[in-house]
Design a protein around this motif. Structure first.
Motif, PDB file in Angstrom:
ATOM      1  N   PRO A  85       0.808  -1.225   0.000  1.00 21.66           N
ATOM      2  CA  PRO A  85       0.000   0.000   0.000  1.00 21.66           C
ATOM      3  C   PRO A  85       0.840   1.272   0.000  1.00 21.66           C
ATOM      4  N   ASN A  86       2.039   1.226   0.572  1.00 21.36           N
ATOM      5  CA  ASN A  86       2.916   2.394   0.622  1.00 21.36           C
ATOM      6  C   ASN A  86       4.360   1.913   0.658  1.00 21.36           C
ATOM      7  N   ARG A  87       5.002   1.913  -0.489  1.00 24.22           N
ATOM      8  CA  ARG A  87       6.392   1.441  -0.557  1.00 24.22           C
ATOM      9  C   ARG A  87       7.341   2.311   0.249  1.00 24.22           C
ATOM     10  N   ALA A  88       6.950   3.556   0.491  1.00 27.61           N
ATOM     11  CA  ALA A  88       7.810   4.499   1.212  1.00 27.61           C
ATOM     12  C   ALA A  88       7.507   4.558   2.705  1.00 27.61           C
ATOM     13  N   ALA A 106      20.595  -4.676   6.462  1.00 31.13           N
ATOM     14  CA  ALA A 106      19.296  -4.029   6.674  1.00 31.13           C
ATOM     15  C   ALA A 106      19.190  -2.737   5.863  1.00 31.13           C
ATOM     16  N   ARG A 107      20.247  -1.952   5.819  1.00 33.80           N
ATOM     17  CA  ARG A 107      20.235  -0.717   5.022  1.00 33.80           C
ATOM     18  C   ARG A 107      20.069  -1.027   3.545  1.00 33.80           C
ATOM     19  N   LYS A 108      20.741  -2.081   3.097  1.00 36.31           N
ATOM     20  CA  LYS A 108      20.633  -2.473   1.688  1.00 36.31           C
ATOM     21  C   LYS A 108      19.210  -2.939   1.350  1.00 36.31           C
ATOM     22  N   ALA A 109      18.529  -3.534   2.320  1.00 37.19           N
ATOM     23  CA  ALA A 109      17.141  -3.979   2.103  1.00 37.19           C
ATOM     24  C   ALA A 109      16.182  -2.798   2.016  1.00 37.19           C
ATOM     25  N   GLY A 110      16.556  -1.653   2.618  1.00 38.91           N
ATOM     26  CA  GLY A 110      15.728  -0.458   2.499  1.00 38.91           C
ATOM     27  C   GLY A 110      15.117   0.067   3.781  1.00 38.91           C
ATOM     28  N   PRO A 137      14.716  11.449   1.495  1.00 38.32           N
ATOM     29  CA  PRO A 137      14.090  11.296   0.168  1.00 38.32           C
ATOM     30  C   PRO A 137      13.993   9.811  -0.189  1.00 38.32           C
ATOM     31  N   PHE A 138      12.916   9.439  -0.863  1.00 36.95           N
ATOM     32  CA  PHE A 138      12.717   8.046  -1.256  1.00 36.95           C
ATOM     33  C   PHE A 138      13.335   7.838  -2.628  1.00 36.95           C
ATOM     34  N   ILE A 139      14.193   6.834  -2.752  1.00 31.59           N
ATOM     35  CA  ILE A 139      14.983   6.588  -3.951  1.00 31.59           C
ATOM     36  C   ILE A 139      14.520   5.297  -4.619  1.00 31.59           C
ATOM     37  N   VAL A 145      15.823   0.336  -3.723  1.00 35.06           N
ATOM     38  CA  VAL A 145      14.563   1.046  -3.480  1.00 35.06           C
ATOM     39  C   VAL A 145      14.464   1.262  -1.978  1.00 35.06           C
ATOM     40  N   GLY A 146      14.332   2.525  -1.575  1.00 28.90           N
ATOM     41  CA  GLY A 146      14.225   2.833  -0.150  1.00 28.90           C
ATOM     42  C   GLY A 146      14.650   4.249   0.129  1.00 28.90           C
TER      43      GLY A 146
END
Length: 182
Positions: A85-88, A106-110, A137-139, A145-146
């Motif tokens: 519902p909300n990727r961000a 964990a950072r690499k997972a987003g 900012p969402f990249i 992606v994250g």
């Protein structure tokens, strides 16, 4: 400086994913004491996915669950899935693990932040408030992606672009040298 007295999460929803009932209860109690209007708990990622889809939380706290559907897989599914519902959504890893490898994975997972247990209610409040009131900012790139993982601005960087999909400033032409850009 963030004023923690002004933070009112009474209309916000939090989701806690932790397979340990007691630790999940502590996290839920901390979120409720911070003032969250809704604090939901899940013991596994399948249950958590159902709650995520139904409640669309503002923040998710994820434990490093082991097994076929672990916490990192859940984060990747949220960040990469078209059915999220909300990727961000703000996602914090809340775990007893804390090696450099764990943090990097964990950072690499987003994830938006990494918190090591045990954690005080005040520390949790500060971190949750920060990701909600001052989100990165969402990249979305081909390989990640994250939230943006860059926390500091490189003052020595003189080019106009930080990423391939950055737009060129309107007042600068492609033929101008990068050193002349602001």
């Amino acid at each position: 400086m963030i004023n923690y007295d002004d933070f009112d999460p009474s209309d916000l929803t939090a989701l806690v994913i932790d397979e340990n009932h007691f630790e999940r209860a502590i996290s839920l109690d901390q979120l409720r004491s911070i003032g969250f209007g809704r604090a939901l708990g899940a013991s596994n990622t399948m249950e958590a996915w159902d709650l995520l889809v139904k409640s669309n939380p503002d923040v998710v706290l994820v434990e490093w669950i082991r097994g076929l559907n672990d916490g990192l897989d859940f984060v990747r599914r949220v960040r990469l899935g078209d059915d999220a519902p909300n990727r961000a959504v703000n996602i914090l890893m809340l775990t007893a693990r804390g090696t450099k490898h764990n943090v990097e994975a964990a950072r690499k997972a987003g994830i938006d932040g990494f918190l090591r247990k045990p954690i005080s209610g005040l520390a949790l409040q500060k971190r949750v408030q920060r990701v909600i009131t001052k989100p990165q900012p969402f990249i979305v790139t081909a390989t990640y992606v994250g939230p943006c993982r860059r926390r500091k601005r490189d003052m020595n960087y003189a080019g106009p672009w930080r990423r391939l999909d950055d737009t060129l400033p309107a007042e600068m032409s492609i033929d101008e040298p990068a050193a002349e850009a602001d």
